[in-house]
Design a protein around this motif. Structure first.
Motif, mmCIF file in Angstrom:
data_model
loop_
_atom_site.group_PDB
_atom_site.id
_atom_site.type_symbol
_atom_site.label_atom_id
_atom_site.label_comp_id
_atom_site.label_asym_id
_atom_site.label_seq_id
_atom_site.Cartn_x
_atom_site.Cartn_y
_atom_site.Cartn_z
ATOM 1 N N UNK A 67 -5.861 -10.081 -4.836
ATOM 2 C CA UNK A 67 -5.311 -8.931 -5.543
ATOM 3 C C UNK A 67 -3.815 -8.723 -5.297
ATOM 4 N N UNK A 68 -3.211 -9.555 -4.470
ATOM 5 C CA UNK A 68 -1.799 -9.408 -4.124
ATOM 6 C C UNK A 68 -0.929 -9.503 -5.380
ATOM 7 N N UNK A 69 0.135 -8.677 -5.407
ATOM 8 C CA UNK A 69 1.061 -8.638 -6.540
ATOM 9 C C UNK A 69 2.466 -8.897 -6.017
ATOM 10 N N UNK A 70 3.118 -9.941 -6.542
ATOM 11 C CA UNK A 70 4.487 -10.245 -6.120
ATOM 12 C C UNK A 70 5.456 -9.202 -6.658
ATOM 13 N N UNK A 71 6.450 -8.913 -5.824
ATOM 14 C CA UNK A 71 7.454 -7.906 -6.180
ATOM 15 C C UNK A 71 8.764 -8.318 -5.520
ATOM 16 N N UNK A 72 9.504 -9.213 -6.170
ATOM 17 C CA UNK A 72 10.738 -9.719 -5.581
ATOM 18 C C UNK A 72 10.448 -10.488 -4.306
ATOM 19 N N UNK A 73 11.102 -10.109 -3.214
ATOM 20 C CA UNK A 73 10.885 -10.797 -1.928
ATOM 21 C C UNK A 73 9.661 -10.265 -1.191
ATOM 22 N N UNK A 74 8.974 -9.313 -1.804
ATOM 23 C CA UNK A 74 7.822 -8.673 -1.178
ATOM 24 C C UNK A 74 6.536 -8.972 -1.944
ATOM 25 N N UNK A 75 5.415 -8.620 -1.314
ATOM 26 C CA UNK A 75 4.106 -8.707 -1.951
ATOM 27 C C UNK A 75 3.385 -7.389 -1.709
ATOM 28 N N UNK A 76 2.904 -6.788 -2.785
ATOM 29 C CA UNK A 76 2.147 -5.537 -2.694
ATOM 30 C C UNK A 76 0.683 -5.893 -2.441
ATOM 31 N N UNK A 77 0.071 -5.195 -1.486
ATOM 32 C CA UNK A 77 -1.325 -5.439 -1.118
ATOM 33 C C UNK A 77 -2.169 -4.230 -1.559
ATOM 34 N N UNK A 78 -2.673 -4.217 -2.798
ATOM 35 C CA UNK A 78 -3.420 -3.058 -3.297
ATOM 36 C C UNK A 78 -4.726 -2.788 -2.543
ATOM 37 N N UNK A 79 -5.183 -3.756 -1.754
ATOM 38 C CA UNK A 79 -6.401 -3.543 -0.975
ATOM 39 C C UNK A 79 -6.102 -2.939 0.401
ATOM 40 N N UNK A 80 -4.845 -2.621 0.666
ATOM 41 C CA UNK A 80 -4.439 -1.942 1.902
ATOM 42 C C UNK A 80 -3.815 -0.606 1.525
ATOM 43 N N UNK A 81 -4.617 0.432 1.468
ATOM 44 C CA UNK A 81 -4.161 1.753 1.045
ATOM 45 C C UNK A 81 -4.078 2.696 2.229
ATOM 46 N N UNK A 82 -3.131 3.636 2.154
ATOM 47 C CA UNK A 82 -3.010 4.665 3.187
ATOM 48 C C UNK A 82 -2.355 5.897 2.584
ATOM 49 N N UNK A 83 -2.370 6.975 3.351
ATOM 50 C CA UNK A 83 -1.748 8.226 2.899
ATOM 51 C C UNK A 83 -0.856 8.779 4.013
ATOM 52 N N UNK A 84 0.327 8.182 4.174
ATOM 53 C CA UNK A 84 1.243 8.634 5.229
ATOM 54 C C UNK A 84 1.926 9.959 4.885
ATOM 55 N N UNK A 85 2.405 10.623 5.909
ATOM 56 C CA UNK A 85 3.142 11.875 5.757
ATOM 57 C C UNK A 85 4.478 11.601 5.069
ATOM 58 N N UNK A 86 4.879 12.504 4.187
ATOM 59 C CA UNK A 86 6.159 12.350 3.482
ATOM 60 C C UNK A 86 7.330 12.272 4.459
ATOM 61 N N UNK A 87 7.247 12.989 5.551
ATOM 62 C CA UNK A 87 8.368 13.014 6.508
ATOM 63 C C UNK A 87 8.565 11.669 7.209
ATOM 64 N N UNK A 88 7.585 10.764 7.108
ATOM 65 C CA UNK A 88 7.707 9.445 7.715
ATOM 66 C C UNK A 88 8.498 8.472 6.853
ATOM 67 N N UNK A 89 8.817 8.852 5.610
ATOM 68 C CA UNK A 89 9.523 7.966 4.700
ATOM 69 C C UNK A 89 11.016 8.018 5.021
ATOM 70 N N UNK A 90 11.556 6.865 5.437
ATOM 71 C CA UNK A 90 12.899 6.818 5.988
ATOM 72 C C UNK A 90 13.929 6.290 4.992
ATOM 73 N N UNK A 91 13.616 5.205 4.291
ATOM 74 C CA UNK A 91 14.610 4.538 3.462
ATOM 75 C C UNK A 91 13.926 3.868 2.273
ATOM 76 N N UNK A 92 14.422 4.145 1.064
ATOM 77 C CA UNK A 92 13.891 3.454 -0.113
ATOM 78 C C UNK A 92 14.544 2.086 -0.172
ATOM 79 N N UNK A 93 13.721 1.024 -0.248
ATOM 80 C CA UNK A 93 14.266 -0.329 -0.200
ATOM 81 C C UNK A 93 14.204 -1.058 -1.542
ATOM 82 N N UNK A 94 13.293 -0.708 -2.412
ATOM 83 C CA UNK A 94 13.163 -1.362 -3.718
ATOM 84 C C UNK A 94 12.503 -0.411 -4.700
ATOM 85 N N UNK A 95 12.536 -0.800 -5.976
ATOM 86 C CA UNK A 95 11.802 -0.096 -7.018
ATOM 87 C C UNK A 95 11.045 -1.140 -7.827
#
Length: 114
Positions: A67-95
């Motif tokens: 199910x992996x989806x390529x995204x530039x130099x990264x790979x999105x893993x849709x089978x690894x989901x989580x719900x982190x706190x908004x305050x933990x988001x430090x830096x936007x690296x890609x869109x």
């Protein structure tokens, strides 16, 4: 399909813009990781302190996943989901672009149908 290059900005989700669906952020919670925002912008704009993300890894750290989806130099893993706190988001690296988000949405529907 590739991510938009140069999406990096120094920002935190407490800025007026907040976090938006399709953005990849550096998350510093219990462990440091990258996450693609998959929850809707309406949900993300509420006072709920968490958002839904799919884990993102660098291509060289990819484990076998159909199910992996390529995204530039990264790979999105849709089978690894989580719900982190908004305050933990430090830096936007890609869109992620529209085509990538469509592939991620398709993978999430496949998981839902299992």
């Amino acid at each position: 399909m590739v991510c938009r290059v140069g999406g990096r900005r120094r920002a935190t989700p407490t800025d007026r813009s907040g976090v938006q669906r399709g953005e990849i952020w550096l998350i510093q919670g219990a462990r440091e990781r990258l996450g693609l925002i998959i929850s809707s912008d309406v949900y993300n704009g509420t006072d709920v302190p968490v958002v839904l993300v799919a884990e993102v890894v660098e291509k060289d750290r990819l484990r076998d996943s159909p199910l992996a989806v390529e995204c530039g130099q990264y790979v999105v893993m849709p089978d690894r989901l989580s719900s982190p706190m908004k305050r933990w988001f430090v830096d936007r690296v890609e869109i992620a672009d529209t085509a990538t988000m469509r592939q991620v949405s398709r993978a999430l529907r496949i998981l839902q149908d299992l």
